[in-house]
Design an enzyme around this catalytic site. Structure first.
Site, PDB file in Angstrom:
ATOM      1  N   TYR A   1      -0.998  -0.903  10.373  1.00  0.00           N
ATOM      2  CA  TYR A   1      -1.032  -1.043   8.922  1.00  0.00           C
ATOM      3  C   TYR A   1       0.227  -0.466   8.289  1.00  0.00           C
ATOM      4  CZ  TYR A   1      -3.321  -1.525   4.372  1.00  0.00           C
ATOM      5  OH  TYR A   1      -3.653  -1.900   3.106  1.00  0.00           O
TER       6      TYR A   1
ATOM      7  N   SER B   1       0.862  -1.175   0.000  1.00  0.00           N
ATOM      8  CA  SER B   1       0.000   0.000   0.000  1.00  0.00           C
ATOM      9  C   SER B   1       0.899   1.225   0.000  1.00  0.00           C
ATOM     10  CB  SER B   1      -0.877  -0.001   1.262  1.00  0.00           C
ATOM     11  OG  SER B   1      -1.476   1.257   1.491  1.00  0.00           O
TER      12      SER B   1
END
Length: 270
Positions: free
Chosen positions: A175, A162
């Site tokens: 994350y 990401s």
């Protein structure tokens, strides 16, 4: 002959009807690959009705999309962070589909850990986010690379990270940690596997219109605009899936060890 005719791929985290894993699996099938897909570590029959209504982790439905492309599909349910389950799943793929050439490490969780302060983040949830993304990528890669080496015909590995692996944000510690790790792992794998004919790359999507994003950012629907980005919209799962499949073709064989942003220009500096 289709570009990936005779190849077999495993795509983890491919059990959502709106998701990057599904899109990548179908794109690979369109290029001629047979595809094994993995969903959650739980039996889908045990999901609550509201999860079924959202189309979560519907592994068999994704398998049908692969079959509609004229390719073999093998739907699986296993926990990517569990060593025994991963090894059993990869062995089953080789036994039933004959080989394995391509691995897409896409499994991830963020629900409950997104928009959470360090002060309030549950340590067990932090560990689970890291286990699925980082340990899961390691275990799946370890199991698959052994078979790729035995085949001695090269292979492709694409890790899905990401832009959260390119820059940190407040309240997304778990994350961020997992995705920064994915980029470092990609570089390490690329240096180790490249001399054996295995291409390794990483795709770093920005905001993509998937059911997972419905979980963590429900307030952003329905318009999905990104006014701070040069391209003022969210991406689609098909856009990312098609690019992932392209990285598995011969045309992309000199792209190696890269972590490529696919984000409408949200991150350009690295």
């Amino acid at each position: 002959m289709a570009e990936l005719e005779g190849k077999v791929a495993l795509v983890t985290g491919a059990g959502r009807l709106r998701g990057i894993g599904r899109a990548a699996a179908v794109a690979l099938a369109r290029l001629g690959a047979d595809v094994a897909i993995s969903g959650t570590g739980r039996d889908p029959a045990t999901f609550p009705a509201d999860e079924k209504a959202l189309g979560w982790r519907d592994v068999e439905s994704v398998a049908e999309q692969i079959r509609d492309c004229g390719r073999r599909a093998l739907p699986l349910v296993f926990d990517v962070a569990d060593l025994e389950q991963v090894n059993e799943a990869v062995d089953r793929i080789v036994n039933e589909l004959g080989r394995i050439d391509i691995l897409i490490n896409n499994a991830a969780i963020a629900r409950g850990a997104d928009r959470t302060t360090v002060e309030t983040l549950d340590p067990d949830l932090f560990q689970r986010v890291v286990d699925v993304k980082v340990r899961g990528t390691f275990l799946c890669t370890q199991a698959v690379i052994r078979h790729i080496y035995r085949q001695d015909e090269g292979g492709k590995i694409v890790n899905i990270a990401s832009i959260a692996g390119k820059r940190g944000s407040a309240n997304t510690l778990a994350y961020n940690a997992a995705n920064f790790a994915m980029i470092g792992m990609t570089q390490s794998m690329a240096r180790e596997f490249g001399p054996r004919g295995v291409n390794v790359n990483c795709v770093c999507p920005g905001a993509v219109d998937t059911s997972r994003m419905d979980d963590v950012r429900p307030d952003d629907r329905p318009e999905r605009k990104r006014p701070g980005d040069p391209v003022n919209r969210w991406g689609s799962d098909d856009e990312v899936g098609e690019f992932v499949a392209y990285l598995c073709t011969e045309a992309a064989s000199w792209i190696h060890g890269q972590s490529i942003n696919q984000d409408g220009g949200a991150v350009m500096e690295h």
